[in-house]
Enzyme design. Structure first.
Site, PDB file in Angstrom:
ATOM      1  N   HIS A  47     -18.778 -43.111  84.408  1.00 14.86           N
ATOM      2  CA  HIS A  47     -18.275 -41.539  85.547  1.00 14.86           C
ATOM      3  C   HIS A  47     -20.011 -40.439  85.538  1.00 14.86           C
ATOM      4  O   HIS A  47     -20.389 -40.534  86.713  1.00 14.86           O
ATOM      5  CB  HIS A  47     -17.967 -41.008  84.518  1.00 14.86           C
ATOM      6  N   GLU A  50     -21.678 -42.587  88.352  1.00 15.13           N
ATOM      7  CA  GLU A  50     -22.052 -42.024  89.724  1.00 15.13           C
ATOM      8  C   GLU A  50     -21.468 -40.710  90.114  1.00 15.13           C
ATOM      9  O   GLU A  50     -22.764 -40.244  91.138  1.00 15.13           O
ATOM     10  CB  GLU A  50     -19.773 -42.067  89.614  1.00 15.13           C
ATOM     11  N   HIS A  51     -21.890 -39.440  89.596  1.00 14.98           N
ATOM     12  CA  HIS A  51     -22.820 -38.500  89.496  1.00 14.98           C
ATOM     13  C   HIS A  51     -24.039 -38.752  90.215  1.00 14.98           C
ATOM     14  O   HIS A  51     -25.052 -38.517  90.942  1.00 14.98           O
ATOM     15  CB  HIS A  51     -22.853 -37.745  88.198  1.00 14.98           C
ATOM     16  N   GLU A 128     -17.051 -30.283  83.971  1.00 15.87           N
ATOM     17  CA  GLU A 128     -15.981 -31.041  84.285  1.00 15.87           C
ATOM     18  C   GLU A 128     -14.785 -31.229  83.216  1.00 15.87           C
ATOM     19  O   GLU A 128     -13.213 -30.865  83.294  1.00 15.87           O
ATOM     20  CB  GLU A 128     -16.338 -31.949  84.573  1.00 15.87           C
TER      21      GLU A 128
END
Length: 772
Positions: A47, A50-51, A128
């Site tokens: 994750h 991805e950012h 998040e």
């Protein structure tokens, strides 16, 4: 649409789709690695990567990175990390596809992964993670995934604690993960646009720079869900039925995509119609919970205000009986539903189509071979169930994947039986009884069409809104009418478009079904609204504010007048529909009254613990030159707002500044959501950003200004008849549209003048804040 597949010299597989005449183009790269492939030491690493890929690459840094670059061209860009896959995708004007592909390929092959960017994105992911702790759909999926056990129960979102304080060590782990999994053998590329297949193949060669290696993802799963679960959530209640399927990925997708057309059908005789008639549920949604090359875990979610365990059992009974009925469909029936799937897919945007091909549901060219055998085998597949309830007796607390679940294992089963509905399928032979036409004809403006179809648009008059309860009641009545229209060869929708509700009917070629569809739609709209209180929306706070904005900008009235427009060439059908409209109860108007805008700060009751703020700045002068200036201003502000508040200052997870038309009012909309920053501080951030950006606008280079104009010219093109009808009505009632002439007349001083006025007239701003 024509397609081609190719494999680059480094082994990267490519899927190319030529879409003649398309205005936009799209690209998607999928990586055969996701959260399940992370090292145990680094939960959330996939994750985080991805950012970080969006934070700069060797060739493209700062404002030239893919995200701000696409935003300045009015496009869309995003990514997703799933259990076994990750994907990165964008859509933008077709002329810019080549430069977009260069940026996408470089960020995949050569990301910077700098330490400062790592610190920034760790903070964003931490916010998040806090946001998702109370997100109903996320918690439901976590409860389902938990039943698979093992690696599926690991924490994988990531947060500040899991990543730790040693940025150098984290940077090394990111580089190792990227080197191991982001290579040609695990990548798959989709490109779609009006470019020829040869041109798309040439663009795909940009990914030849990606390293090739024989390494493949190490995680392979063959596991089954371990049981049924009840979950306590303060949301509409849902019954989830999941099926663990095995087989080649294309075979599973082709069959399930065709099945989903049956499941989503709302026409009389369908599964959804039967469930609604029995008051068992309101909606049915399907999704893949997990996929790899040999498995697909399919989930069907039945939702309603209240669903008891006994109702869940009846829903499941109906589901299996409906499957048995589908198995008996004739080839003519199957071909009909296959064509519906292809039609629905063709109506999607290029990006939605690529996401369907790579991650979701994309139809085959024809009915899949062995479809009936596939259905028959479903009853033998491993199955699990989840029932969410607003209140459970003595639930246990369970920790899984970083979430706390209030749950009970098992699902009560009763011995009661329920009758099987009489399912029916289309096409169905029946004699239509045509309505009697009134001798009176209502004025029905005729607009030149963009498509070879006859379209009727009905909507509330400009600057009028419907309450959410009223709109929902009309939607309930229109659902079967629009579904029947779809089976008759047309299509229709009742939806909110730019904050205003509208009914669009794309009518069949045959006149009798067309008139009947209009008649039934008008009957549904004429009925007195049976408005029921709506349950609070269980979504992130900023989306709740967005949903509330239209009626908080212009308050609904009890006697809303309406507008109608025709877009097509069939003169006789146009005349007959104008006679049908005389039976339409609301007044039809031909002029727009000035809007009565609500201003100031308004607290909105919301669910969720985050702080959020929505700032809408209406355009003060509603003419075409100022509208073009406002649209150019949004291209200037959007990437800078994101960079300043999301990247540099890390105020939270949601950061957006863009042009928006809300209830027919054009304006700038700024949206922020933070787990801990109060709304007063968020508003201060917005005001400070707007003030300090004035100097940046003064320094815009001529080339940048020319690029804005090119982007806006691309956005002038009308996509379909509904948009043409709406623009025609706006023009007739002296409301502004975005036009090439207005864009050509733009000057930087005009944009600067408008910006100063927007900042100066703060009393016209509408500000929504959440109230827990």
């Amino acid at each position: 649409m024509t397609s081609r597949q190719l494999v680059l010299a480094n082994g990267l597989r490519c899927h190319l789709h030529h879409q003649a005449g398309a205005r936009d183009a799209a690209a998607l790269i999928r990586v055969q690695a996701g959260s399940l492939d992370e090292p145990d030491r680094w939960p959330g690493l996939a994750h985080l990567l991805e950012h970080l890929l969006f934070c700069g690459s060797e060739r493209f840094k700062d404002s030239e990175r893919l995200m701000p670059w696409v935003q300045q061209r009015g496009g869309q860009v995003n990514a997703t990390t799933q259990l076994s896959h990750s994907a990165f995708f964008f859509q933008l004007p077709a002329a810019d596809l080549a430069e977009g592909v260069q940026r996408l390929s470089d960020m995949i092959a050569s990301p910077l992964l700098g330490q400062q960017a790592i610190r920034q994105e760790v903070a964003v992911i931490d916010a998040e993670c806090q946001l998702l702790q109370h997100h109903a759909e996320t918690l439901s999926e976590a409860a389902l995934v938990d039943t698979l056990g093992g690696a599926f129960q690991r924490f994988r979102i990531g947060n500040q604690q899991s990543f730790g304080d040693n940025v150098t060590l984290l940077q090394t782990a990111l580089r190792d993960f990227h080197q191991r999994y982001y290579h040609a053998n695990t990548l798959e590329l989709w490109l779609q646009g009006p470019q020829s297949l040869d041109e798309l193949a040439h663009l795909a060669q940009h990914f030849s720079a990606v390293n090739s290696t024989k390494n493949t993802p190490s995680y392979a799963a063959s596991t089954l869900p371990s049981g049924d679960v009840m979950l306590q959530l303060s949301d509409n209640e849902s019954f989830w039925l999941t099926l663990m399927l095995s087989g080649e990925e294309p075979v599973l997708r082709d069959n399930v995509t065709l099945l989903s057309v049956f499941w989503q059908d709302e026409a009389p005789g369908s599964l959804l119609a039967a469930l609604r008639e029995a008051e068992l549920c309101d909606t049915l949604q399907g999704q893949w919970l997990w996929q790899d090359k040999q498995h697909g875990w399919l989930a069907l979610r039945f939702s309603g205000p209240k669903i008891s365990a006994e109702q869940a059992q009846r829903i499941e009974h109906c589901f299996w009986q409906h499957l048995a009925a589908i198995k008996l469909c004739t080839p003519e029936h199957l071909q009909h539903y296959s064509q519906l799937a292809q039609h629905d897919f063709a109506c999607l945007t290029p990006l939605e189509q690529l996401r369907g091909r790579a991650l979701g549901f994309a139809p085959a060219d024809s009915v899949p071979q062995g479809f009936s055998a596939f259905i028959a085998a479903l009853a033998q597949k491993p199955c699990s169930r989840l029932l969410t309830q607003q209140q459970l007796d003595s639930p246990e607390s369970a920790q899984t994947q970083g979430f706390t679940l209030r749950r009970k294992k098992g699902l009560p089963r009763s011995l009661s039986t329920s009758s099987t509905p009489a399912f029916s399928f289309y096409p169905a032979a029946h004699q239509a009884v045509l309505p009697t036409l009134s001798p009176i004809a209502m004025p029905l403006p005729r607009i030149a069409p963009q498509q070879q179809v006859e379209t009727l648009l009905l909507r509330p008059a400009f600057y009028h809104t419907l309450s959410d309860e009223d709109a929902q009641a009309r939607q309930t009545r229109l659902r079967p009418v629009l579904a029947a229209l779809r089976h008759a060869g047309g299509s229709g929708s009742w939806q909110q478009k730019q904050g205003g509700w509208q009914l669009v009917l794309n009518l069949p070629v045959s006149e009798s079904p067309a008139l009947l569809a209009v008649h039934h739609a008008l009957e549904a709209l004429n009925l007195a609204p049976d408005a029921k209180p709506l349950a609070p929306a269980q979504t992130i706070v900023i989306r709740q504010l967005l949903s509330a904005l239209p009626v908080q900008l212009i308050a609904p009235t009890s006697d809303t007048p309406w507008l109608a427009a025709w877009c097509g060439k069939h003169r006789l059908l146009h005349q007959r529909v104008s006679h049908l409209l005389s039976n339409f109860a609301p007044d039809l108007v031909s002029s727009a009254q000035p809007p009565r805008l609500q201003r100031g700060i308004k607290p909105i009751p919301c669910t969720g613990g985050d702080q959020a703020l929505l700032l809408f700045i209406p355009l003060p002068i509603a003419d075409e030159r100022n509208l073009a200036a406002l649209r150019a201003l949004s291209l200037f502000l959007e990437p800078r707002f994101f960079q300043r508040l999301r990247v540099d200052q890390q105020i939270g997870y949601v950061v957006s500044a863009r042009y928006q038309r809300v209830a027919d009012v054009d304006g700038l909309m700024l949206a922020l959501q933070s787990p801990q920053i109060p709304w007063q501080t968020l508003l201060g951030h917005c005001k400070r950003f707007l003030r300090e950006t004035v100097a940046d606008l003064d320094a815009i280079a001529p080339a940048t200004f020319a690029a804005w104009q090119a982007t806006l010219r691309e956005q002038c093109d009308i996509r379909d008849n509904a948009e043409a009808a709406l623009q025609g009505l706006r023009q007739q009632q002296a409301l502004p549209n975005l036009t090439p002439d207005a864009i050509a007349s733009l000057t930087l001083p005009l944009i600067q003048q408008l910006y100063h006025r927007l900042l100066r007239e703060r009393r016209r701003w509408r500000i929504l804040i959440n109230q827990s």
